[in-house]
Scaffold this active site. Structure first.
Site, short mmCIF file in Angstrom:
data_model
loop_
_atom_site.label_atom_id
_atom_site.label_comp_id
_atom_site.label_asym_id
_atom_site.label_seq_id
_atom_site.Cartn_x
_atom_site.Cartn_y
_atom_site.Cartn_z
N GLY A 193 -0.59 2.13 6.72
CA GLY A 193 -0.82 1.30 7.89
C GLY A 193 -0.20 -0.08 7.81
O GLY A 193 -0.49 -0.94 8.65
N LYS A 194 0.63 -0.33 6.83
CA LYS A 194 1.22 -1.66 6.63
C LYS A 194 2.00 -2.15 7.84
O LYS A 194 1.75 -3.26 8.33
CB LYS A 194 2.16 -1.64 5.40
CG LYS A 194 1.49 -1.30 4.10
CD LYS A 194 2.47 -1.17 2.96
CE LYS A 194 3.50 -0.08 3.16
NZ LYS A 194 2.98 1.28 3.27
N SER A 195 2.94 -1.36 8.33
CA SER A 195 3.77 -1.78 9.46
C SER A 195 2.95 -1.93 10.73
O SER A 195 3.14 -2.89 11.49
CB SER A 195 4.91 -0.78 9.69
OG SER A 195 5.77 -0.76 8.57
N GLY B 8 0.84 -1.19 0.00
CA GLY B 8 0.00 0.00 0.00
C GLY B 8 0.87 1.24 0.00
O GLY B 8 2.10 1.15 0.09
N LEU B 9 0.25 2.38 -0.13
CA LEU B 9 0.97 3.64 -0.12
C LEU B 9 1.76 3.84 1.18
O LEU B 9 1.39 3.26 2.21
CB LEU B 9 -0.01 4.80 -0.29
CG LEU B 9 -0.65 4.98 -1.67
CD1 LEU B 9 -1.75 6.04 -1.60
CD2 LEU B 9 0.39 5.35 -2.72
N SER C 61 6.13 -1.81 -1.92
CA SER C 61 6.19 -2.69 -3.10
C SER C 61 5.22 -2.21 -4.18
O SER C 61 4.20 -2.84 -4.44
CB SER C 61 5.96 -4.15 -2.73
OG SER C 61 4.89 -4.35 -1.85
#
Length: 180
Positions: free
Chosen positions: A17-19, A12-13, A86
Site C-alpha cells: 500500500g505504499k504508493s 514495505g513489501l 527499499s
C-alpha cells in the site's frame, strides 16, 4: 503554506500500500498548500534507474538515488513522499542520515494480504520461480526496527493511515492541518 521541506519514506513489501498511501498523502498535503511530490520506486526504475536490476547492489543504488532526489526536492522547500520497497535497513538508514527532516513509515501488511492485492501477478511468478530476487519470496525484506510511523494497511483504511501520518507531521511542526 511553504517552508522547509521534509521526506516521508514509505517502506514495505510489494503491494503493501505504499504508493496508494503516498498518493493520498500527496493530495492532502497539496490541499494544505505544500509542494508535495510522490517519488514512486517503480516509476523511477523506468527513468533514473533503468540501468539497474534487482540484485542487492542495484537495489541499494536505486534507493540511494531516490534519496538524493528527495534531499534535493527538500532543499527547494518541497515535501518528498518516497514509496519504495527499499528492503534493506542499512540503506534506508543512510538516506535518513543524509536527509535532514526524514520520517520513516513502515507500511505493514502480511505477506498473504500483499499476495492477494498483487494486480500484476508478480508474487505468483515469484512463487513459481519465474521471477528472481523478489522481495518477500526469494529476497529478504528487513522491517524497520523503529519507524516513526507503523501502518497496518490490512486493518486501517487509507484515510485512517493518512490521518496518522498527518498527526505525526503536525506533532513535529512540519505541517499545520488546522487554521492558525
Amino acid at each position: 503554506m511553504t517552508g522547509i521541506g521534509f521526506t516521508v519514506w514509505f517502506t514495505g513489501l510489494p503491494s503493501s500500500g505504499k504508493s496508494t498511501l503516498a498518493e493520498a498523502l500527496c493530495e492532502r498535503l497539496s490541499s494544505l498548500g505544500h509542494q508535495a511530490r510522490v517519488f514512486d520506486g517503480d516509476r523511477l526504475r523506468a527513468t533514473i534507474s533503468k540501468d539497474l536490476g534487482f540484485t542487492k547492489e542495484d537495489r541499494d543504488k536505486h534507493v540511494l538515488r531516490v534519496g538524493d532526489l528527495c534531499r534535493q526536492f527538500n532543499r527547494e522547500g518541497g515535501v518528498a513522499l518516497a514509496a519504495l520497497v527499499s528492503p534493506y535497513a542499512e540503506i534506508r538508514a543512510k538516506n535518513r542520515e543524509k536527509i535532514d527532516r526524514f520520517a520513516e513509515v513502515f507500511v505493514d501488511a502480511p505477506l498473504e494480504v500483499c499476495i492477494r492485492r498483487d494486480v500484476r501477478g508478480l508474487y505468483k511468478k515469484a512463487l513459481n520461480n519465474e521471477v528472481k530476487n523478489f522481495t518477500g519470496i526469494s529476497d529478504p525484506y528487513e522491517p524497520p526496527p523503529s519507524p516513526e510511523i507503523r501502518l497496518r494497511t490490512d486493518q486501517e483504511s487509507v484515510e485512517e493511515s493518512v490521518r496518522k501520518i498527518l498527526n505525526y507531521l503536525e506533532g513535529r511542526g512540519w505541517v499545520e492541518t488546522r487554521p492558525s
